[in-house]
Motif scaffolding. Structure first.
Motif, short mmCIF file in Angstrom:
data_model
loop_
_atom_site.label_atom_id
_atom_site.label_comp_id
_atom_site.label_asym_id
_atom_site.label_seq_id
_atom_site.Cartn_x
_atom_site.Cartn_y
_atom_site.Cartn_z
N ASP A 78 0.78 -1.15 0.14
CA ASP A 78 -0.11 -0.27 -0.22
C ASP A 78 0.88 1.55 -0.04
OD1 ASP A 78 1.31 0.26 2.21
OD2 ASP A 78 -1.15 -0.40 3.34
N SER A 79 2.23 1.15 -0.28
CA SER A 79 2.83 2.11 -0.67
C SER A 79 4.19 2.52 -0.88
CB SER A 79 3.10 3.14 1.33
OG SER A 79 4.16 2.16 1.80
N LEU A 80 5.03 3.09 -1.40
CA LEU A 80 6.63 2.83 -1.86
C LEU A 80 7.45 1.89 -1.05
CD1 LEU A 80 8.23 2.97 -4.68
CD2 LEU A 80 8.16 5.26 -3.89
N ALA A 81 7.36 3.33 -0.07
CA ALA A 81 8.39 2.93 1.58
C ALA A 81 8.07 1.44 1.63
CB ALA A 81 7.27 3.67 2.65
N GLY A 86 14.28 -3.56 2.37
CA GLY A 86 15.12 -4.24 2.24
C GLY A 86 15.93 -3.95 1.42
N THR A 87 15.76 -2.52 0.81
CA THR A 87 16.92 -2.22 -0.57
C THR A 87 17.54 -1.64 -0.17
OG1 THR A 87 14.85 -0.75 -1.74
CG2 THR A 87 15.07 -2.57 -2.11
N VAL A 88 18.79 -1.56 -0.68
CA VAL A 88 20.00 -0.29 -0.51
C VAL A 88 19.97 1.29 -1.81
CG1 VAL A 88 21.68 -1.86 0.52
CG2 VAL A 88 21.87 -1.00 -1.47
N HIS A 185 31.36 -2.10 0.92
CA HIS A 185 30.61 -2.75 2.49
C HIS A 185 30.07 -2.90 1.94
CE1 HIS A 185 35.06 -1.91 4.42
NE2 HIS A 185 35.07 -0.48 3.44
N GLN A 186 29.31 -3.38 3.56
CA GLN A 186 27.54 -2.86 3.60
C GLN A 186 26.84 -1.63 2.96
OE1 GLN A 186 25.86 -4.98 6.40
NE2 GLN A 186 23.55 -4.72 5.91
N LEU A 187 25.93 -1.57 2.14
CA LEU A 187 25.77 -0.50 1.82
C LEU A 187 23.79 -0.30 3.40
CD1 LEU A 187 25.09 0.01 -1.79
CD2 LEU A 187 26.85 0.92 -0.15
N ALA A 188 23.23 0.72 3.37
CA ALA A 188 22.50 1.10 4.05
C ALA A 188 20.85 0.95 3.65
CB ALA A 188 22.39 2.30 4.97
N THR A 189 20.43 0.50 4.09
CA THR A 189 18.77 -0.29 3.77
C THR A 189 18.34 1.33 3.85
OG1 THR A 189 18.08 -0.56 5.97
CG2 THR A 189 19.51 -2.93 4.76
N HIS A 190 16.98 0.70 2.78
CA HIS A 190 15.97 2.00 2.45
C HIS A 190 15.06 2.55 4.11
CE1 HIS A 190 12.87 4.32 1.15
NE2 HIS A 190 12.07 3.43 2.10
N GLU A 191 15.23 1.97 4.99
CA GLU A 191 14.70 1.99 5.74
C GLU A 191 16.12 2.02 6.91
OE1 GLU A 191 13.69 -2.74 5.37
OE2 GLU A 191 14.62 -1.42 4.18
N GLU A 192 16.72 2.48 7.00
CA GLU A 192 17.95 2.13 7.22
C GLU A 192 18.20 4.06 7.49
OE1 GLU A 192 20.67 -1.61 9.15
OE2 GLU A 192 21.01 -0.40 6.79
N LYS A 233 26.03 0.53 6.23
CA LYS A 233 25.41 1.29 6.90
C LYS A 233 26.10 1.09 7.97
CE LYS A 233 24.49 -2.98 10.24
NZ LYS A 233 23.09 -2.27 10.54
N GLU A 234 27.86 1.63 8.13
CA GLU A 234 28.26 2.04 8.73
C GLU A 234 28.12 3.09 8.64
OE1 GLU A 234 33.20 1.67 10.54
OE2 GLU A 234 32.39 0.79 8.38
N GLU A 235 28.45 4.12 7.91
CA GLU A 235 29.01 5.09 8.00
C GLU A 235 27.67 6.19 8.97
OE1 GLU A 235 31.41 5.98 4.08
OE2 GLU A 235 29.07 6.12 3.59
#
Length: 257
Positions: A78-81, A86-88, A185-192, A233-235
């Protein structure tokens, strides 16, 4: 035929399995079906639908023409969010540069970038409504803008045509991206990222830098600033740690003042 198929290495297609095609507020079910067909042609399978007007629908199944499995596995939200959880990185299709929008890439460059990231991370291609495209709010949730170079005097593309072009570019991109896998390095997710923006906005209000009654364009500009750099993610953890220290009123070198 079986012996030929046994020789095909499908491991190169793995990045395509991490690319979501997201359709937001699609009006015509036929476009959803044609999108599924375009995706399957190019080896993509993850379809997300944000508030489609008609789905499931017989016309969608008919237009899918052999790609009914993509429709059956489509995720409706029901939303784009929610579609971006889970995406970066999310690339929003647009026909124009937006003043405060993210970086703009052409279809080929964007596809190469997404396929490179999709070696290890989930990414998304985001398409808006057939009539109005994506809203300003939806674009603000994306990290990149992607455009398809067209005839300037007739630039209108059907939704499924646009999906076909971008999925084709992704298909072509994996031929080179899989040969150049680099350590990252691991990228931050959309939620983060969204939690970081909420935290940042709250802290700016608390210190008096942002007036919620007259915010002007501060947060969109900050989104654009950080959006130029796909934060790791670390940033994000470092930035949020800095904000927490500032909120607590600590002095130099992290010592209590």
């Amino acid at each position: 035929m079986k012996s030929i198929l046994e020789k095909i290495d499908l491991s190169a297609d793995l990045p395509l399995n991490r690319i979501r095609v997201v359709l937001s507020h699609t009006s015509h079910p036929g476009n959803i079906g044609a999108t599924a067909r375009a995706m399957k042609n190019m080896g993509l399978s993850k379809l997300y639908l944000v508030n489609p007007k008609h789905f499931p629908d017989e016309e969608a199944t008919t237009r899918a023409s052999g790609a009914a499995d993509v429709l059956e596995n489509a995720i409706v939200v029901d939303s784009l969010a929610k579609a971006l959880e889970g995406t970066v990185v999310a690339a929003a299709l647009t026909s124009r540069r937006r003043e405060l929008g993210p970086e703009l890439m052409d279809a080929r460059r964007c596809a190469a970038h997404l396929c490179d990231l999709a070696q290890t991370e989930e990414v998304a291609l985001v398409f808006g409504n057939e009539t109005n495209g994506l809203s300003i709010e939806e674009v603000s949730l994306c990290n990149l803008l992607v455009t398809i170079p067209t005839n300037p005097v007739y630039s209108s593309l059907n939704l499924a045509q646009a999906v076909q072009v971008l999925t084709y570019e992704c298909r072509m991109a994996i031929n080179t991206s899989v040969e150049n896998v680099v350590e990252r390095h691991q990228l931050a997710t959309h939620e983060e990222i969204e939690l970081f923006y909420q935290h940042l906005e709250q802290s700016l209000i608390e210190v008096g830098f942002l007036n919620p009654a007259n915010p002007k364009r501060l947060m969109p500009r900050l989104r654009r600033l950080f959006g130029r750099k796909q934060l790791e993610k670390e940033e994000v953890d470092i930035l949020r740690g800095m904000i927490k220290v500032m909120q607590k009123g600590k002095g130099k070198n992290g010592l209590e003042s």
